[in-house]
Each structure stands twice: as C-alpha cells, then as structure tokens.
Design a protein around this motif. Structure first.
Motif, PDB file in Angstrom:
ATOM      1  N   VAL A 111       7.314  12.051   2.355  1.00 31.43           N
ATOM      2  CA  VAL A 111       5.852  11.942   2.383  1.00 31.43           C
ATOM      3  C   VAL A 111       5.451  10.473   2.489  1.00 31.43           C
ATOM      4  O   VAL A 111       4.617  10.095   3.319  1.00 31.43           O
ATOM      5  N   GLU A 112       6.070   9.648   1.668  1.00 28.09           N
ATOM      6  CA  GLU A 112       5.739   8.222   1.694  1.00 28.09           C
ATOM      7  C   GLU A 112       6.123   7.581   3.027  1.00 28.09           C
ATOM      8  O   GLU A 112       5.345   6.815   3.614  1.00 28.09           O
ATOM      9  N   LYS A 113       7.316   7.892   3.523  1.00 27.90           N
ATOM     10  CA  LYS A 113       7.774   7.306   4.783  1.00 27.90           C
ATOM     11  C   LYS A 113       6.885   7.723   5.951  1.00 27.90           C
ATOM     12  O   LYS A 113       6.552   6.907   6.819  1.00 27.90           O
ATOM     13  N   LEU A 114       6.507   8.998   5.970  1.00 28.69           N
ATOM     14  CA  LEU A 114       5.654   9.479   7.052  1.00 28.69           C
ATOM     15  C   LEU A 114       4.264   8.860   6.975  1.00 28.69           C
ATOM     16  O   LEU A 114       3.683   8.485   7.999  1.00 28.69           O
ATOM     17  N   CYS A 115       3.737   8.746   5.771  1.00 27.22           N
ATOM     18  CA  CYS A 115       2.411   8.135   5.621  1.00 27.22           C
ATOM     19  C   CYS A 115       2.422   6.687   6.100  1.00 27.22           C
ATOM     20  O   CYS A 115       1.465   6.225   6.735  1.00 27.22           O
ATOM     21  N   GLN A 116       3.486   5.975   5.813  1.00 25.33           N
ATOM     22  CA  GLN A 116       3.587   4.586   6.260  1.00 25.33           C
ATOM     23  C   GLN A 116       3.590   4.496   7.783  1.00 25.33           C
ATOM     24  O   GLN A 116       3.129   3.503   8.359  1.00 25.33           O
ATOM     25  N   ARG A 117       4.076   5.539   8.442  1.00 21.59           N
ATOM     26  CA  ARG A 117       4.125   5.526   9.907  1.00 21.59           C
ATOM     27  C   ARG A 117       2.733   5.617  10.534  1.00 21.59           C
ATOM     28  O   ARG A 117       2.554   5.277  11.699  1.00 21.59           O
ATOM     29  N   PHE A 118       1.753   6.087   9.773  1.00 23.14           N
ATOM     30  CA  PHE A 118       0.383   6.093  10.286  1.00 23.14           C
ATOM     31  C   PHE A 118      -0.062   4.673  10.628  1.00 23.14           C
ATOM     32  O   PHE A 118      -0.872   4.465  11.526  1.00 23.14           O
ATOM     33  N   ARG A 119       0.455   3.690   9.902  1.00 24.50           N
ATOM     34  CA  ARG A 119       0.041   2.301  10.101  1.00 24.50           C
ATOM     35  C   ARG A 119       0.557   1.731  11.421  1.00 24.50           C
ATOM     36  O   ARG A 119      -0.073   0.858  12.017  1.00 24.50           O
ATOM     37  N   THR A 120       1.710   2.213  11.872  1.00 25.06           N
ATOM     38  CA  THR A 120       2.315   1.659  13.089  1.00 25.06           C
ATOM     39  C   THR A 120       2.136   2.548  14.317  1.00 25.06           C
ATOM     40  O   THR A 120       2.322   2.092  15.439  1.00 25.06           O
ATOM     41  N   ALA A 121       1.789   3.818  14.097  1.00 28.14           N
ATOM     42  CA  ALA A 121       1.563   4.725  15.230  1.00 28.14           C
ATOM     43  C   ALA A 121       0.369   4.237  16.045  1.00 28.14           C
ATOM     44  O   ALA A 121      -0.651   3.838  15.488  1.00 28.14           O
ATOM     45  N   LYS A 172       2.062  11.873  -4.143  1.00 30.28           N
ATOM     46  CA  LYS A 172       2.456  10.745  -3.294  1.00 30.28           C
ATOM     47  C   LYS A 172       1.543  10.656  -2.077  1.00 30.28           C
ATOM     48  O   LYS A 172       1.169   9.564  -1.639  1.00 30.28           O
ATOM     49  N   LEU A 173       1.159  11.813  -1.538  1.00 27.61           N
ATOM     50  CA  LEU A 173       0.227  11.844  -0.406  1.00 27.61           C
ATOM     51  C   LEU A 173      -1.105  11.212  -0.800  1.00 27.61           C
ATOM     52  O   LEU A 173      -1.706  10.462  -0.029  1.00 27.61           O
ATOM     53  N   GLN A 174      -1.552  11.506  -2.005  1.00 26.11           N
ATOM     54  CA  GLN A 174      -2.797  10.915  -2.501  1.00 26.11           C
ATOM     55  C   GLN A 174      -2.665   9.405  -2.685  1.00 26.11           C
ATOM     56  O   GLN A 174      -3.581   8.644  -2.373  1.00 26.11           O
ATOM     57  N   GLU A 175      -1.508   8.977  -3.175  1.00 18.97           N
ATOM     58  CA  GLU A 175      -1.278   7.545  -3.393  1.00 18.97           C
ATOM     59  C   GLU A 175      -1.284   6.763  -2.078  1.00 18.97           C
ATOM     60  O   GLU A 175      -1.617   5.577  -2.055  1.00 18.97           O
TER      61      GLU A 175
END
Length: 201
Positions: free
Chosen positions: A129-139, A164-167
């Motif tokens: 969840v954390e890794k995928l959310c971080q990818r929003f920044r670079t997509a 974690k999604l909320q964080e």
C-alpha cells in the motif's frame, strides 16, 4: 511442418517495451519454449528473474491456453519462494502500466488479480500500500494513476493496510478528481465496511 502464427494481443506486448523478445515472439512455439525454459531456470535457481517477469505476467493473457496455463504455473511455483512475488510486484506494475506498452485496463486488472492472490501476509499488504501510494508522486499520466488505484483496490486490504492508505493521503489526494482513481479507492472502503467488525464500521 510449419508452426502456425497467432496474432498476439497488442495490448499485452510491443516490440519497443518487451524486455524478453522470445517471450513476446509471434510464433506460439517460440513463446512456449521460452516460458518452459525460463520456468526451469528460475525455479532451479539457475537464474534470477528481473525484467522478464513482467513478460511472464503478460503471458497470463496469452491467446494460446497452454502458454497461459504455463504462466499461471510459473507464478504458482514462484509463490512458494519466500517473498519472491511480493518483491517483484512493484517492477511488474511499473512495466505493465508503462504508457508505451498500451495494455488495456481490463487486461491490466486481470493480471493484477492473479498476482495479488499470492499476497496473503498482512505486513506485505501494508508495505505494498505504501509503495503503491508513493508511485502516485512519480506517475505522469492519468492512466498510470488509474492503474495504481486499481492495484490498491485489488489488494486484500486489512485494517492496517487501510490505515497506511490514510497515512499516505498526500500522495494521491490531488488525483481524486479523476474518476478512474476515485472509484477504485472508494471501493476499498466499501469492501472494508462489508466485512468489518461492528466496532470498525
């Protein structure tokens, strides 16, 4: 005897993005041999999979049923190795959601459903969840945002994963105006509510 050529699903692979040409070959016999040999080499620890694994994932959509089945078997066997699929997932998602690849949204979802079925540990889900959310920044494209959101929605989300999604709210909050991002993320909450214990509703 001439081996018949089957037209490949162009949404699955293209010459420009294929990292393992033999796995992407138009000739059924070549693809069949390639996946068979690769499976043996990887499962016997003769070689490590890197970029090739995204091409094996694409073979889950192969028009030839036998190749499709071999791809499923490859991941079934790979799942027996500690954290193997978990460690490879970020790279697979990145490669399959590459705009130049042109994979259809439905095909991407089909592949991810199969791969996420191997993620059964709560801590792995939370980390993904954390890794995928971080990818929003670079997509860079709306389609990539949508693929990330769909990937998140396909995870077997637990309470810790949802927290974690909320964080990670700041990673994707500016993308929620896109329906293709908003709806998959909304579905996560809906699924959690359906199976939540009374105190978590």
């Amino acid at each position: 005897m001439t081996t018949a050529l089957l037209p490949l699903n162009t949404s699955v692979r293209t010459a420009r993005t294929c990292t393992s040409p033999l796995l992407c070959d138009e000739n059924v016999s070549v693809r069949l041999t390639a996946i068979t040999v690769l499976t043996q080499l990887v499962l016997k620890d003769v070689m490590k999979v890197k970029g090739q694994v995204s091409e094996v994932a694409a073979l889950l959509l192969d028009p030839e049923p036998h190749i499709d089945n071999l791809a499923v078997n490859f991941f079934n066997e790979l799942a027996a190795k500690d954290n193997a699929i978990y460690n490879l997932l970020p790279d697979i998602i990145s490669r399959l959601s590459d705009p130049e690849r042109g994979m259809k949204e439905e095909d991407f979802s089909t592949v991810m459903k199969q791969l996420f079925s191997y993620i059964t540990k709560e801590r792995q889900t939370e980390s993904l969840v954390e890794k995928l959310c971080q990818r929003f920044r670079t997509a860079k494209t709306e389609r990539q945002w949508a693929d990330i959101a769909v990937s998140l929605s396909l995870l077997s989300m637990c309470e810790r994963g949802f927290k974690k999604l909320q964080e990670c709210w700041e990673c994707y909050s500016d993308k929620l105006t896109e329906d293709a991002v908003y709806q998959p993320l909304l579905s996560i909450l809906a699924k959690l509510r359906r199976r939540a214990e009374p105190q978590f509703k």
